[in-house]
Design an enzyme around this catalytic site. Structure first.
Site, PDB file in Angstrom:
ATOM      1  N   GLU A 152       0.829  -1.199   0.000  1.00 21.08           N
ATOM      2  CA  GLU A 152       0.000   0.000   0.000  1.00 21.08           C
ATOM      3  C   GLU A 152       0.867   1.254   0.000  1.00 21.08           C
ATOM      4  OE1 GLU A 152      -3.130  -0.005  -0.408  1.00 21.08           O
ATOM      5  OE2 GLU A 152      -3.596  -2.119  -0.067  1.00 21.08           O
ATOM      6  N   CYS A 195      -7.347  -1.834   8.202  1.00 23.84           N
ATOM      7  CA  CYS A 195      -6.078  -1.864   7.478  1.00 23.84           C
ATOM      8  C   CYS A 195      -5.601  -0.446   7.159  1.00 23.84           C
ATOM      9  CB  CYS A 195      -6.227  -2.674   6.192  1.00 23.84           C
ATOM     10  SG  CYS A 195      -6.550  -4.429   6.467  1.00 23.84           S
ATOM     11  N   ARG A 217     -14.346   8.058  13.143  1.00 23.03           N
ATOM     12  CA  ARG A 217     -14.531   6.620  13.291  1.00 23.03           C
ATOM     13  C   ARG A 217     -14.299   6.226  14.749  1.00 23.03           C
ATOM     14  NH1 ARG A 217     -16.027   2.101   9.913  1.00 23.03           N
ATOM     15  NH2 ARG A 217     -15.003   3.129   8.180  1.00 23.03           N
ATOM     16  N   HIS A 260      -1.348  -5.987   1.623  1.00 19.84           N
ATOM     17  CA  HIS A 260      -2.555  -6.803   1.619  1.00 19.84           C
ATOM     18  C   HIS A 260      -2.283  -8.124   0.914  1.00 19.84           C
ATOM     19  CE1 HIS A 260      -5.527  -3.409   2.547  1.00 19.84           C
ATOM     20  NE2 HIS A 260      -5.893  -4.422   3.321  1.00 19.84           N
TER      21      HIS A 260
END
Length: 211
Positions: free
Chosen positions: A78, A141, A88, A165
Site C-alpha cells: 500500500e 487496514c 470513526r 494486503h
C-alpha cells in the site's frame, strides 16, 4: 534491520486470517533482517495501541503490517493511509478517553516510507503476482497504516512503515463463487521477497493504473 511484522487476527466471521498465518510462517531471519512477529486485533485504535506498546519496548528499524483483502488477486503493498479516524469512534468506545492521535490535527494522509515500488518488483521477481495499491480501503487496514504514519511523524522518526494486503486462501473461497485466492506458500514467498528489500531505495518507475 530489526523488523516488526504484524498481522491481524481473524475477523468478519472467518475462522482464519491468511495474513496472520502467512506471517507466522515467515523465517525469523530474512537476508540481513531480524524478524519479530506480532498478532494485532482487527479493532480500530486497539490495533495501534498494541503496536505502539511493542515499539516502546524494543528498538525497531521498520514496521510492516500484513492484512487480508478478499477479492484481490495479488499481494498489494500500500502506498498511502488516509485519515478517516476522526470520524470513526466505535459506539462501545465513545465513553472512553480517546487517544489524541485519532483527532483531526493529524495529517490528511501519510505515505508509506518503505520502497513500495521496489517491493512490488521484488515480489514479481519471486514469481508471485503483485501490484502497487493506492487505496488501503477505510477499514482497520487503512487505519493502522495511517496510525503508523502518525507514530513515525510524532514519536518514532527513524522507523520505516508500510502495509501489504494479501488475498484469501483457497479454503476461504469454497463458498465464495468467483473470488480469487492464493496459497499460503505463495504468500510467504512474496512477503519474504518484499521484506528482503525493505532497506533499499525505491525505484523511480511509474506504476499508475487506468482503473
Amino acid at each position: 534491520m530489526n523488523i516488526l511484522v504484524a498481522a491481524f487476527d481473524p475477523f468478519g466471521g472467518e475462522k482464519i486470517n491468511p495474513a496472520l498465518e502467512a506471517v507466522k510462517s515467515l523465517e525469523d531471519t530474512i537476508g540481513n533482517h531480524q524478524i519479530t512477529k506480532l498478532e494485532i486485533p482487527t479493532v480500530f485504535h486497539k490495533s495501534k495501541q498494541v503496536i505502539e506498546q511493542e515499539l516502546e519496548q524494543r528498538d525497531y528499524d521498520a514496521v510492516l503490517v500484513v492484512g487480508q483483502a478478499g477479492g484481490r488477486f495479488e499481494l498489494t503493498p500500500e502506498r498511502i493511509g488516509i485519515n478517516v479516524d476522526d470520524a470513526r469512534i466505535p459506539d462501545n468506545e465513545k465513553h472512553q478517553p480517546i487517544d489524541q492521535s485519532i483527532q483531526a490535527e493529524g495529517e490528511a494522509a501519510y505515505f508509506s516510507n518503505m520502497p513500495v515500488k521496489r517491493m512490488v518488483e521484488a515480489i514479481k521477481e519471486a514469481g508471485v503476482p503483485a501490484r502497487l495499491s493506492n487505496t488501503a480501503g477505510t477499514f482497520v487496514c487503512n487505519h493502522i497504516l495511517y496510525q503508523l504514519g502518525y507514530l513515525q511523524a510524532t514519536r518514532f522518526s527513524n522507523i520505516r512503515f508500510g502495509f501489504i494486503h494479501v488475498p484469501y486462501v483457497p479454503e476461504q473461497v469454497t463458498n465464495k463463487p468467483n473470488q480469487p485466492s492464493m496459497a499460503y506458500e505463495t504468500m510467504v514467498k512474496g512477503l519474504t521477497a518484499a521484506i528482503r528489500v525493505i532497506d533499499q531505495q525505491d525505484e523511480k518507475v511509474a506504476l499508475g493504473e487506468t482503473h
